[in-house]
Design an enzyme around this catalytic site. Sequence first.
Site, PDB file in Angstrom:
ATOM      1  N   SER A 163      59.536  25.328  41.098  1.00 39.88           N
ATOM      2  CA  SER A 163      59.210  25.420  39.670  1.00 39.88           C
ATOM      3  C   SER A 163      57.722  25.426  39.364  1.00 39.88           C
ATOM      4  O   SER A 163      57.339  25.584  38.206  1.00 39.88           O
ATOM      5  CB  SER A 163      59.878  24.274  38.901  1.00 39.88           C
ATOM      6  OG  SER A 163      61.273  24.503  38.800  1.00 39.88           O
ATOM      7  N   LYS A 166      56.528  28.278  37.378  1.00 38.08           N
ATOM      8  CA  LYS A 166      56.571  28.291  35.912  1.00 38.08           C
ATOM      9  C   LYS A 166      55.168  28.302  35.309  1.00 38.08           C
ATOM     10  O   LYS A 166      54.996  28.652  34.139  1.00 38.08           O
ATOM     11  CB  LYS A 166      57.366  27.096  35.389  1.00 38.08           C
ATOM     12  CG  LYS A 166      58.879  27.190  35.644  1.00 38.08           C
ATOM     13  CD  LYS A 166      59.610  25.985  35.065  1.00 38.08           C
ATOM     14  CE  LYS A 166      61.125  26.148  35.115  1.00 38.08           C
ATOM     15  NZ  LYS A 166      61.704  25.873  36.428  1.00 38.08           N
ATOM     16  N   SER A 221      61.288  21.006  33.114  1.00 42.17           N
ATOM     17  CA  SER A 221      61.392  22.161  34.004  1.00 42.17           C
ATOM     18  C   SER A 221      62.676  22.929  33.726  1.00 42.17           C
ATOM     19  O   SER A 221      63.367  23.394  34.638  1.00 42.17           O
ATOM     20  CB  SER A 221      61.355  21.715  35.472  1.00 42.17           C
ATOM     21  OG  SER A 221      60.908  22.750  36.304  1.00 42.17           O
TER      22      SER A 221
END
Length: 488
Positions: A163, A166, A221
């Site tokens: 993640s 991101k 997340s």
Amino acid sequence: MTQLHTPKASRNQETGRLSFMGSVSPPRNGTDVRGGEARGTSQAAPCTFPTVPALKKTAESTLLATSATLLSFSLALTATVAAPAVAADEKPSPSASPTATPPPGMSKVGGAQLGLAGTQANLGPGAPVLPKDLSARSWIVADAESGDVLAAHNAHWRLPPASTLKMLFADTLLERFPKTQTHRVVPSDLAGIGPGSSMVGVKEDETYTVHDLWLGVFLQSGNDAVHVLSAMNGGVDRTVADMNARAEELQALDTNVVSPDGYDEKGQVSSAYDLTLFAMSGLRNADFREYCSTVRAKFPGETKKNKKGKTTRGTFEIHNTNRLLAGDYGLDAYPGIAGVKNGNTTNAGATFTGVAERGGRVLLVTVMNPEKKERNQVYKETAKLLDWGFKASDKVSPVGELVAPKSADTGAKPGAGASGEAGGSGEGAKAGNGSDPAKAAAASAHTDGSSGVWTALGIAGGALVLLAAGVFVINRRWPLPELMRRRR
């Protein structure tokens, strides 16, 4: 391939940390305060070199005009060659797979030493030794303002990013939608979310602001929030293409995006170097800084009807799963921490990029996949590298640098209606401490006759040397504009 849930954050507590901005977390009385620094809308002036004023059409002025033209061409060429060298690396193909060991020849973007396998550090007199118990497959320590890489370990090793990807998602899409824009979620928005994904709790047929969705992306997340924002951007495929284009613009050539949320997919790779570039670029945006430094916030719940048929919609609290920021599970918040993003998947293991300030110096650290599987290991190794970086920053020679984006010479992101927040510092427009070498050359030739032509050429040659050095410094520094003087 299963993405692990991010750890439950119900025990996260705000720890009175220092941050690059005023607290944007709701106070403990439950009042919903999610304000932040407003993003600028004016565009930074592009960096241009002055032109030569028109002269009389004499042989002498023709020669002068020719020399001035050559000067302008040379300046442009100098700006190009003075920028950090980028190796002719190709982006990995969609079928690219991470290697079990670091390749012997990795990318040299940012410097040849960064392409070497193993730990790279140029320790000077009095420099502390690097922590000896680091187990990460890859890591990097960099100065967030100068771009100097203080030390690195397999910096360009292409690995699954989890993640932390991101950060690129946010850097690509943040400026496309106003924070106050609302979106009603339809079932297709949430299609294709991988099983076991971390979620913030987005519901079908509910309306959310863009601000809400970004808090869901950064704090929890939330892959559901990522998919909704991707749908607003034209869909997952369009967003993946946009992210790959943005990575190329940032010269993050180790990165290949397959899923915008960082979920494990075949061929999805990045590197510690590239993730640090994404963080550095994102931190230029005030909204990015707000979201990545928020410890806790209120998130809209589900609309319900009571017995009288009246609809109500409450909120629930969400917490940042970045444990160096929030402090949790036996880990204290790191002094001076202000973001950025954590991640954890089956393929990637634990990944993390953090930014912190101490003594007026701002450092970025990225750690990927520690082999030690102790609790909070990725955060512990990040904290050790930050401690080392703050102690060693004046006692080491850089092993490389974080390169500027391809569009850095214009001082603004492509397509971004941004102020200096997302643009350059304006230093380039000064071109040699405010001097105008072309005009000086013209004036010299116009006043002194034929001898002035050679004087002009001499001035031009000297200006080229000074400007070459100036462009190099500007490209090297590429500072984060007004990087968040601390406020309690």
